[in-house]
Design a protein around this motif. Structure first.
Motif, PDB file in Angstrom:
ATOM      1  N   ARG A 102     -48.876  85.404 -68.859  1.00  0.00           N
ATOM      2  CA  ARG A 102     -49.290  86.599 -69.594  1.00  0.00           C
ATOM      3  C   ARG A 102     -48.930  86.466 -71.072  1.00  0.00           C
ATOM      4  O   ARG A 102     -47.830  86.036 -71.420  1.00  0.00           O
ATOM      5  N   ASN A 103     -49.885  86.822 -71.929  1.00  0.00           N
ATOM      6  CA  ASN A 103     -49.623  86.874 -73.361  1.00  0.00           C
ATOM      7  C   ASN A 103     -50.607  87.862 -73.991  1.00  0.00           C
ATOM      8  O   ASN A 103     -51.513  87.488 -74.725  1.00  0.00           O
ATOM      9  N   PRO A 104     -50.444  89.156 -73.701  1.00  0.00           N
ATOM     10  CA  PRO A 104     -51.431  90.142 -74.144  1.00  0.00           C
ATOM     11  C   PRO A 104     -51.444  90.279 -75.662  1.00  0.00           C
ATOM     12  O   PRO A 104     -50.448  90.038 -76.344  1.00  0.00           O
ATOM     13  N   ARG A 105     -52.596  90.685 -76.158  1.00  0.00           N
ATOM     14  CA  ARG A 105     -52.699  91.017 -77.580  1.00  0.00           C
ATOM     15  C   ARG A 105     -52.222  92.452 -77.752  1.00  0.00           C
ATOM     16  O   ARG A 105     -52.725  93.364 -77.102  1.00  0.00           O
ATOM     17  N   VAL A 106     -51.247  92.638 -78.614  1.00  0.00           N
ATOM     18  CA  VAL A 106     -50.616  93.950 -78.751  1.00  0.00           C
ATOM     19  C   VAL A 106     -50.641  94.396 -80.199  1.00  0.00           C
ATOM     20  O   VAL A 106     -50.820  93.591 -81.123  1.00  0.00           O
ATOM     21  N   VAL A 107     -50.453  95.687 -80.379  1.00  0.00           N
ATOM     22  CA  VAL A 107     -50.128  96.249 -81.686  1.00  0.00           C
ATOM     23  C   VAL A 107     -48.746  96.874 -81.549  1.00  0.00           C
ATOM     24  O   VAL A 107     -48.494  97.652 -80.622  1.00  0.00           O
TER      25      VAL A 107
END
Length: 406
Positions: free
Chosen positions: A59-64
């Motif tokens: 897992r390596n989600p794109r986050v803010v």
């Protein structure tokens, strides 16, 4: 009598009771290196565990993620500092970062927004918050001193109260907040500014009681011509006595005097200063400036600003609490999210024409007269902002006037 222990390079002093034992040389300070910070090693252990868990799970989600101290504006403004160092930390990484400009005053909502794959910056959170929190605390305290004596010469004298590795952080924060200078020589090298300062009590003590004139003359003979002749005048005798003796000793070369009387001996400091000013006037030396220092804070600056020409401020700045910033994920793969007690969704902060601070969702219209404060800082890893300390100072002082910061 001193001796040197063979093989250690450590001197032992025979005046100490008991046997002397050789001690191994210490070859470094307890300081985290710049390379260690940039590598992500200067982190809390649970971020290591988080990255390991995400890697194992693929897992390596794109986050803010947003850096905030308070969720909603509350009227209690603080000064943002440390942005230049934060940009250095985040540069070269696959991230987009928006931030307020250094020197901006804020009282809620985000001061910085980071967008990218979470593992790209997860281990940097600890250092990022430290860079912003400590510098912002110093700058906020320095601005209180500046606003307490807006027309006086105010210098930062507090580097002795912090670890030397962050002395330049303290002095930069002070200049950013509008102080007129600082005392730390190496910080001046970093900031490309000359350090200020004249003489300590140590100089006076080295010449001994009754020899104040010799100390003042020695300073006058040795100091470069561009260094103001400010005589320290409270070492052995009454302040008025030493001031008049300094005037007689240095004559027209004397630019000013400094009183640094310790609080336990000070009495009514304002009364003492008025006595000194009166004596100078009576003897025809009202052009000699009077500076004071020694445990002074905003309250003392307000009380004395009409009777002195300048101040040295130390612990009132260095004892400041760091601003309690936190970094929170507010969106994952485009969807708003937050932990309990925090506000989900990507936000923007605004300053309105009347000085109010406003926070709203970034994808919604802001106030009609509001200027957005979060501006690009890092674009795909490239720093896209220049850092001018004088501009930051102007911004800070203008904001302080606009919001009536005290």
């Amino acid at each position: 009598m001193q001796s040197q222990s063979a093989g250690t390079g450590v001197r032992t002093d025979s005046l100490f009771d008991g046997p002397s034992e050789a001690v191994g040389m210490i070859d470094s300070f307890d300081v985290i290196s710049e390379d260690t910070v940039l590598s992500g090693r200067a982190t809390d252990a649970y971020f290591d565990r988080t990255v390991e868990a995400l890697e194992a799970a693929g897992r390596n989600p794109r986050v803010v993620a947003e850096v905030t101290a308070d969720q909603f504006p509350d009227g209690e403004f603080e000064v943002l500092a440390g942005v230049k160092d934060a940009a250095t930390l985040l540069e070269g990484r696959d991230l987009n970062v928006h931030a307020m400009r250094e020197g901006r005053l804020f009282d809620g909502g985000p001061v910085m927004r980071i967008e990218g794959a979470y593992r790209e910056f997860a281990r940097l959170e600890t250092s990022l918050l430290g860079l912003l929190s400590h510098a912002s605390g110093f700058a906020t305290a320095a601005l209180r001193a500046r606003r307490a004596a807006p027309d006086s010469n105010v210098l930062s004298f507090g580097a002795r109260h912090v670890h030397p590795s962050i002395a330049a952080v303290v002095e930069r924060a002070g200049v950013l907040a509008g102080l007129d200078g600082f005392s730390h020589v190496a910080a001046g090298d970093v900031l490309d500014r000359d350090a200020s300062g004249t003489m300590p009590h140590a100089l006076m003590l080295c010449f001994g009681r009754g020899n104040q004139e010799a100390a003042w003359r020695a300073f006058d003979d040795a100091a470069p011509a561009n260094v103001p002749r400010i005589a320290l005048c409270d070492t052995f005798t009454d302040e008025v006595d030493e001031v008049l003796r300094a005037v007689e000793t240095l004559g027209d070369d004397l630019d000013g005097v400094r009183l640094d009387t310790t609080g336990s001996r000070r009495g009514d400091f304002e009364h003492i200063v008025r006595e000194v000013q009166w004596a100078l006037d009576v003897h025809g030396h009202d052009d000699v400036d009077v500076f004071v220092s020694g445990g002074l804070g905003p309250e003392e600056l307000r009380a004395l600003r009409d009777v002195v020409d300048g101040f040295g401020v130390g612990s009132a700045i260095t004892d400041a609490d760091p601003v309690d910033f936190a970094l929170d994920i507010v969106a994952v793969d485009g969807d708003p999210i937050s932990k309990r007690g925090k506000l989900g969704g990507v936000k923007q902060a605004y300053r309105t024409s009347d000085g109010e601070h406003h926070v709203g969702l970034a994808n919604r219209p802001g106030p009609t007269d509001g200027a957005p404060l979060l501006k690009p800082l890092v674009d795909d890893g490239d720093v896209v902002r220049e850092f001018d300390l004088d501009d930051a100072t102007d911004r800070c002082l203008a904001d302080a006037r606009r919001v009536d910061f005290q």
